[in-house]
Design an enzyme around this catalytic site. Structure first.
Site, PDB file in Angstrom:
ATOM      1  N   ASN A   1     -13.394 -55.859  39.994  1.00  0.00           N
ATOM      2  CA  ASN A   1     -14.052 -55.392  38.782  1.00  0.00           C
ATOM      3  C   ASN A   1     -12.997 -54.709  37.918  1.00  0.00           C
ATOM      4  OD1 ASN A   1     -15.572 -54.116  36.841  1.00  0.00           O
ATOM      5  ND2 ASN A   1     -16.657 -52.745  38.253  1.00  0.00           N
ATOM      6  N   TRP A   2     -12.610 -55.387  36.855  1.00  0.00           N
ATOM      7  CA  TRP A   2     -11.500 -54.862  36.045  1.00  0.00           C
ATOM      8  C   TRP A   2     -11.951 -53.779  35.078  1.00  0.00           C
ATOM      9  CZ3 TRP A   2      -8.165 -59.824  34.543  1.00  0.00           C
ATOM     10  CH2 TRP A   2      -7.666 -60.378  35.726  1.00  0.00           C
ATOM     11  N   LYS A   3     -13.247 -53.542  34.979  1.00  0.00           N
ATOM     12  CA  LYS A   3     -13.787 -52.505  34.081  1.00  0.00           C
ATOM     13  C   LYS A   3     -13.188 -52.673  32.673  1.00  0.00           C
ATOM     14  CE  LYS A   3     -14.767 -49.708  38.059  1.00  0.00           C
ATOM     15  NZ  LYS A   3     -14.932 -48.386  38.653  1.00  0.00           N
TER      16      LYS A   3
ATOM     17  N   GLU B   1     -22.196 -49.425  46.733  1.00  0.00           N
ATOM     18  CA  GLU B   1     -21.088 -48.627  46.220  1.00  0.00           C
ATOM     19  C   GLU B   1     -21.534 -47.169  46.094  1.00  0.00           C
ATOM     20  OE1 GLU B   1     -18.181 -51.232  43.807  1.00  0.00           O
ATOM     21  OE2 GLU B   1     -19.795 -50.661  42.463  1.00  0.00           O
TER      22      GLU B   1
ATOM     23  N   SER C   1     -13.240 -47.273  46.200  1.00  0.00           N
ATOM     24  CA  SER C   1     -11.876 -46.988  46.672  1.00  0.00           C
ATOM     25  C   SER C   1     -11.411 -47.922  47.790  1.00  0.00           C
ATOM     26  CB  SER C   1     -11.752 -45.519  47.087  1.00  0.00           C
ATOM     27  OG  SER C   1     -12.037 -44.665  45.989  1.00  0.00           O
TER      28      SER C   1
ATOM     29  N   GLY D   1     -13.669 -44.784  42.393  1.00  0.00           N
ATOM     30  CA  GLY D   1     -12.578 -44.255  41.574  1.00  0.00           C
ATOM     31  C   GLY D   1     -12.100 -42.882  42.008  1.00  0.00           C
TER      32      GLY D   1
ATOM     33  N   GLU E   1     -21.667 -47.143  36.902  1.00  0.00           N
ATOM     34  CA  GLU E   1     -21.244 -46.665  35.570  1.00  0.00           C
ATOM     35  C   GLU E   1     -22.270 -47.071  34.513  1.00  0.00           C
ATOM     36  OE1 GLU E   1     -17.262 -48.253  35.782  1.00  0.00           O
ATOM     37  OE2 GLU E   1     -16.834 -46.771  37.341  1.00  0.00           O
TER      38      GLU E   1
ATOM     39  N   GLY F   1     -12.369 -51.920  42.402  1.00  0.00           N
ATOM     40  CA  GLY F   1     -12.076 -51.518  41.030  1.00  0.00           C
ATOM     41  C   GLY F   1     -10.584 -51.326  40.844  1.00  0.00           C
ATOM     42  N   GLY F   2     -10.129 -50.085  40.985  1.00  0.00           N
ATOM     43  CA  GLY F   2      -8.734 -49.715  40.711  1.00  0.00           C
ATOM     44  C   GLY F   2      -7.707 -50.659  41.327  1.00  0.00           C
TER      45      GLY F   2
ATOM     46  N   HIS G   1     -24.164 -51.742  38.016  1.00  0.00           N
ATOM     47  CA  HIS G   1     -23.033 -50.908  38.430  1.00  0.00           C
ATOM     48  C   HIS G   1     -23.344 -49.432  38.129  1.00  0.00           C
ATOM     49  CE1 HIS G   1     -19.066 -49.083  38.558  1.00  0.00           C
ATOM     50  NE2 HIS G   1     -18.731 -50.096  39.337  1.00  0.00           N
TER      51      HIS G   1
HETATM   52  P1  PGA Z   1     -12.894 -48.371  42.757  1.00  0.00           P
HETATM   53  O1  PGA Z   1     -14.142 -48.975  41.934  1.00  0.00           O
HETATM   54  O2  PGA Z   1     -12.428 -49.427  43.696  1.00  0.00           O
HETATM   55  O3  PGA Z   1     -11.890 -48.028  41.712  1.00  0.00           O
HETATM   56  O4  PGA Z   1     -13.405 -47.162  43.489  1.00  0.00           O
HETATM   57  C1  PGA Z   1     -15.112 -49.769  42.552  1.00  0.00           C
HETATM   58  C2  PGA Z   1     -16.156 -50.198  41.546  1.00  0.00           C
HETATM   59  O5  PGA Z   1     -16.484 -49.415  40.653  1.00  0.00           O
HETATM   60  O6  PGA Z   1     -16.684 -51.328  41.618  1.00  0.00           O
END
Ligand code: PGA
Length: 253
Positions: free
Chosen positions: A9-11, A167, A213, A173, A97, A234-235, A95
């Site tokens: 997930n590149w956000k 998640e 993470s 994050g 967010e 994500g990251g 998600h």
């Molecule tokens: P993260 O994000 O790996 O940076 O914790 C995961 C996500 O939000 O899907």
């Protein structure tokens, strides 16, 4: 046997040029690996260009969100059909967010899931509790509501095109990964919910990804657990070396 899924997930990161460069590196690396499905989710503006770059590869593309409407006067929205048109096979919905920063509730997420499936997309449906919910003992109620309401009214055929991503919000994050025991416990609870809401066969076939993470250093231990069928990253998905190492996880059961 459930085929593992590794999704990035590149956000809200990467220009079109940067996205194509990363996609190109992943495409090369993925060519030799056949132990999982690989999906990346760039920003909307990069989707069509990344799709062109990935043509003929074994990497699939997801949108990070979509509208619950098929089209019309909805400024700023993107319809599920438009994601397909841009080359997506999947969309990430629910998600944390989107839930926390953009006020999406279970009913809206349910409407989006239905719209996406009707359009022909596959869905990565995200759920997860906050730290406060976990610490006050409400984790199971929250997960149960998210699953029951989020997937309400779906047919068995539609469930075939759904992937769930657990998640925990406190792990996203933050560098704080759930232990593989915590993740396994939540995944097995979610699988049980699906068996109750649908049936045993659907729950056994459902792929449940862990997100929060995930890194090269913890992916193998997570993937070794019975109910963890993949990762939503994500990251660490923004860096080619890290994501390629995650794609090359070992230990899947
Ligand atoms: P993260 O994000 O790996 O940076 O914790 C995961 C996500 O939000 O899907």
């Amino acid at each position: 046997m459930r085929r593992p899924v590794i999704a990035g997930n590149w956000k809200m990161h990467k220009t079109i040029t940067e996205a194509v460069e990363l996609a190109g590196s992943l495409k090369q690396a993925a060519a030799g690996i056949d132990h999982a499905d690989f999906i990346i989710a760039p920003v909307f503006t990069a989707l069509a260009t990344v799709a062109a770059e990935l043509k003929g590869s074994n990497l699939k593309i997801a949108g990070q969100n979509c509208s619950d409407q098929p089209g019309g006067a909805f400024t700023g929205e993107v319809a599920p059909q438009m994601l397909l048109d841009a080359g997506c096979s999947h969309v990430i919905l629910g998600h944390s967010e989107r839930r926390q920063l953009f006020g999406e509730n279970n009913d809206l997420i349910n409407a989006k899931i239905k719209a996406a499936l009707t359009a022909g997309l596959r869905v990565i449906f995200c759920i997860g509790e906050t730290l406060e919910e976990r610490e006050t003992g409400r984790m199971y109620d929250v997960l149960s509501e998210q699953v029951t309401q989020g997937l309400a009214g779906l047919s068995e055929e539609q469930m075939d095109r759904v992937i769930v991503a657990y998640e925990p919000v406190w792990a996203i994050g933050t560098g704080k990964t759930a232990t593989s025991d915590q993740a396994e416990e939540a995944h097995s609870f979610v699988r049980g919910l699906i068996a109750g809401q649908f049936n045993l066969q659907i729950s056994e076939q459902l792929r449940i990804l862990y997100g929060g993470s995930v890194k090269p250093g913890n992916v193998d231990e997570l993937m070794a657990r019975d109910n963890i069928d993949g990762a939503l990253v994500g990251g660490a998905s923004l860096n080619a070396d890290d994501f390629i190492r995650i794609m090359n996880f070992s230990g899947a059961n």
